[in-house]
Write a protein that holds these residues in place. Structure first.
Motif, short mmCIF file in Angstrom:
data_model
loop_
_atom_site.label_atom_id
_atom_site.label_comp_id
_atom_site.label_asym_id
_atom_site.label_seq_id
_atom_site.Cartn_x
_atom_site.Cartn_y
_atom_site.Cartn_z
N UNK A 1 0.83 -1.20 0.00
CA UNK A 1 0.00 0.00 0.00
C UNK A 1 0.87 1.26 0.00
N UNK A 2 1.89 1.28 0.86
CA UNK A 2 2.80 2.43 0.91
C UNK A 2 3.49 2.62 -0.43
N UNK A 3 3.95 1.50 -1.00
CA UNK A 3 4.63 1.56 -2.29
C UNK A 3 3.73 2.10 -3.38
N UNK A 4 2.49 1.62 -3.41
CA UNK A 4 1.54 2.07 -4.42
C UNK A 4 1.21 3.56 -4.27
N UNK A 5 1.06 4.00 -3.02
CA UNK A 5 0.75 5.41 -2.79
C UNK A 5 1.92 6.31 -3.21
N UNK A 6 3.13 5.88 -2.87
CA UNK A 6 4.30 6.66 -3.27
C UNK A 6 4.40 6.73 -4.78
N UNK B 1 1.96 6.37 -6.89
CA UNK B 1 0.86 7.18 -7.39
C UNK B 1 1.11 8.67 -7.24
N UNK B 2 1.84 9.04 -6.19
CA UNK B 2 2.17 10.46 -5.99
C UNK B 2 3.25 10.94 -6.94
N UNK B 3 4.23 10.08 -7.21
CA UNK B 3 5.41 10.51 -7.94
C UNK B 3 5.33 10.27 -9.45
N UNK B 4 4.71 9.18 -9.87
CA UNK B 4 4.69 8.84 -11.29
C UNK B 4 4.08 9.93 -12.17
N UNK C 1 -0.37 18.33 -5.16
CA UNK C 1 -1.50 18.03 -6.06
C UNK C 1 -1.67 16.53 -6.26
N UNK C 2 -0.57 15.86 -6.63
CA UNK C 2 -0.68 14.42 -6.90
C UNK C 2 -0.98 13.63 -5.63
N UNK C 3 -0.45 14.09 -4.49
CA UNK C 3 -0.75 13.42 -3.22
C UNK C 3 -2.23 13.58 -2.88
N UNK C 4 -2.78 14.74 -3.16
CA UNK C 4 -4.21 14.98 -2.90
C UNK C 4 -5.07 14.03 -3.72
N UNK C 5 -4.65 13.74 -4.93
CA UNK C 5 -5.39 12.79 -5.77
C UNK C 5 -5.35 11.39 -5.15
N UNK C 6 -4.22 11.04 -4.56
CA UNK C 6 -4.08 9.71 -3.96
C UNK C 6 -4.88 9.58 -2.67
N UNK C 7 -4.91 10.65 -1.88
CA UNK C 7 -5.55 10.58 -0.57
C UNK C 7 -6.95 11.21 -0.57
N UNK C 8 -7.43 11.56 -1.76
CA UNK C 8 -8.81 12.03 -1.92
C UNK C 8 -9.13 13.23 -1.03
N UNK C 9 -8.31 14.25 -1.18
CA UNK C 9 -8.54 15.49 -0.45
C UNK C 9 -8.44 16.66 -1.42
N UNK C 10 -8.59 17.88 -0.94
CA UNK C 10 -8.63 19.06 -1.80
C UNK C 10 -7.29 19.29 -2.50
N UNK D 1 9.22 0.15 -8.46
CA UNK D 1 8.64 1.42 -8.02
C UNK D 1 9.33 1.95 -6.77
N UNK D 2 9.75 1.04 -5.88
CA UNK D 2 10.46 1.46 -4.68
C UNK D 2 11.78 2.14 -5.05
N UNK D 3 12.51 1.55 -5.97
CA UNK D 3 13.78 2.13 -6.39
C UNK D 3 13.56 3.44 -7.14
N UNK D 4 12.51 3.50 -7.97
CA UNK D 4 12.21 4.74 -8.69
C UNK D 4 11.91 5.86 -7.70
N UNK D 5 11.12 5.53 -6.69
CA UNK D 5 10.80 6.53 -5.67
C UNK D 5 12.06 7.02 -4.98
#
Length: 483
Positions: A113-118, A120-123, A177-186, A321-325
């Motif tokens: 989950x952490x990997x996917x969120x990271x 999703x924020x960075x890609x 912005x991208x983190x907000x999309x992942x965590x469904x906030x403003x 994805x972990x290494x890319x992050x």
């Protein structure tokens, strides 16, 4: 009807027949590279038969879907499929919105989950990083450090530098912005929070070195420009804070109250707790990776070679994805990286080499033409998936050539202790420009590592040959996910 359209129709009709026809299709959509079927009877399709259809790269069964991997022409094939089967058209799948099945809470599940969120924020920020990195590359190549065509005081040089730096300096805002999309906030409030972290006035306070407090709470003096983890952590917590205020605030005044109270609460949380903690974590990871790269000696050399050999397998399983992050954090915070990038670039070049070797060895006219197409897609388009699935996965033997090439290229990169100065997150020939920015020897050795990877992969693939008949697909053995 042109030849291309006929080819798309042939692929579509072949796939349609392979999955059992329109009567067996409950629904079908597509993503960036795959046709995604929800079938009534999943036992009907024969993976080997469908994979052997010209134009099909591979198949995969995941998430209750039967996925047929087409590649970059999936849009055209999907249109032909809808027309041939008289099917209902569905909107393309947004990968970030795919429903994730509920899983038992384990260390592995939390890690994924952490990997996917990271990711999703960075890609989504990769295009911006590419553009910023290219301008930094222009300044490095044309400036005094290499060709010396333009001086450091010229308007053009300063323009290139400021544009390149802007992409990294304002990274926390974009990341908000991208983190907000992942965590469904403003989105806007999250970007505002990111802007607060890099406000010039805050940076002046930090630079002054004098004690400062937020509502009476002592604030650690940290510069958040170019950071990654602090804003992601802050937006994650902010999503709960904003949700709380939305729930208990009357609709008539929510527009004023919710954003104001959200930021009010987040100021001490972000500036005094999460920001410093995230900065510590980011620095710890980055400095650890950089230190490993600086160790030198046989362990580091072999480690870079191993990354070059196994990088594409990591890509296929989603573990890259972990290494890319980590790479993105290192480049954003330190401006260079001397370990993971070396193996990754060599691996990208080895895919092109594998395609070249296979194209020269394959006798079948149609398959040879596809191999040349995969080579162009890799070297020019920066898309390695066609080569990976169309050759490495399809025939297995080319996998060996690709891994040997990546290992040798990475080995040379580790031996010459080169450093990547520009993040170029593409897999084509431009990936070699990552070594621009240091001494000329760094660029030369960096390019040589790529040439070695490509050449060795081509030679080994050609020598061991390509099986005349495709092997049984083994995507399911790896439980592949799209990169």
């Amino acid at each position: 009807m042109n030849k291309k359209t006929q080819q798309y129709q042939q692929v579509a009709t072949g796939v349609l027949s392979g999955v059992g026809g329109s009567a067996n299709i409950a629904s079908v959509t597509h993503c960036m590279t795959r046709l995604r079927f929800n079938l009534k009877d999943e036992s009907i399709p024969k993976d080997r038969d469908i994979q052997n259809i010209p134009g099909v790269i591979g198949v995969n069964r995941a998430g209750g879907q039967y996925q047929v991997i087409i590649g970059q022409t999936v849009n055209q094939v999907y249109d032909a499929l809808i027309a041939a089967g008289e099917l209902t058209r569905n909107a393309p799948v947004d990968e970030n919105l795919d429903e994730q099945p509920k899983t038992k809470l384990t260390f592995k599940a939390v890690g994924n989950l952490v990997l996917n969120k990271l990711a999703g924020c960075l890609t989504p920020l990769i295009p911006m990083l590419i553009a910023a990195s290219m301008f930094k590359m222009f300044a490095a190549i044309l400036g005094p450090s290499m060709l010396n065509v333009i001086g450091t005081k010229t308007a053009l040089y300063q323009l290139f530098v400021l544009v390149g730096d802007a992409g990294f300096y304002f990274f926390p805002i974009m990341l908000g912005y991208t983190a907000a999309k992942q965590f469904h906030t403003s989105n806007i409030i999250a970007m505002f929070l990111g802007a607060i972290l890099i406000d010039p006035n805050l940076i002046k306070i930090v630079a002054a070195g004098k004690p400062f407090n937020v509502f009476g709470i002592a604030m650690p003096l940290v510069n958040y420009a170019n950071t990654v983890i602090p804003v992601i952590l802050s937006v994650w917590v902010m999503s709960y804070v904003e949700r709380f205020f939305k729930r208990y605030t009357a609709a008539a005044i929510s527009t004023i109250i919710v954003p104001t109270l959200t930021i009010m609460v987040m100021l001490p949380v972000a500036l005094c707790i999460l920001g410093p903690a995230g900065n510590f974590i980011g620095n710890y990871i980055c400095e650890g990776i950089l230190a490993f790269g600086k160790l030198g000696g046989l362990p580091t050399i072999i480690a870079v070679g191993v990354i070059g050999a196994f990088w594409e397998i990591l890509v296929m399983t989603g573990m890259h994805l972990l290494m890319l992050t980590t790479m993105m954090m290192i480049f954003a915070q330190s401006g260079h990286e001397n370990f993971v990038t070396l193996g990754a670039v060599a691996a990208s070049m080895s895919v092109a080499g594998m395609c070249l070797g296979a194209a020269l060895r394959i006798k079948d006219k149609d398959q040879r033409a596809l191999a040349w197409g995969y080579l162009i897609a890799s070297m020019v388009g920066g898309v390695t998936e066609p080569g990976l699935y169309g050759l490495a996965v399809r025939y297995k033997r080319p996998f060996i050539g690709m891994m040997v090439g990546g290992f040798c290229g990475g080995l040379y990169a580790g031996m010459t202790t080169i450093t990547a100065y520009i993040m170029v997150p593409v897999a084509n020939f431009l990936a070699l420009t990552t070594y621009v920015g240091g001494q000329t020897a760094n660029v030369v050795n960096g390019v040589l590592s790529g040439v070695i990877a490509l050449t060795v992969a081509a030679i080994v693939t050609y020598m061991i040959g390509v099986e005349s008949k495709p092997s049984q697909p083994f995507e399911q053995e790896f439980k592949l996910v799209e990169a």
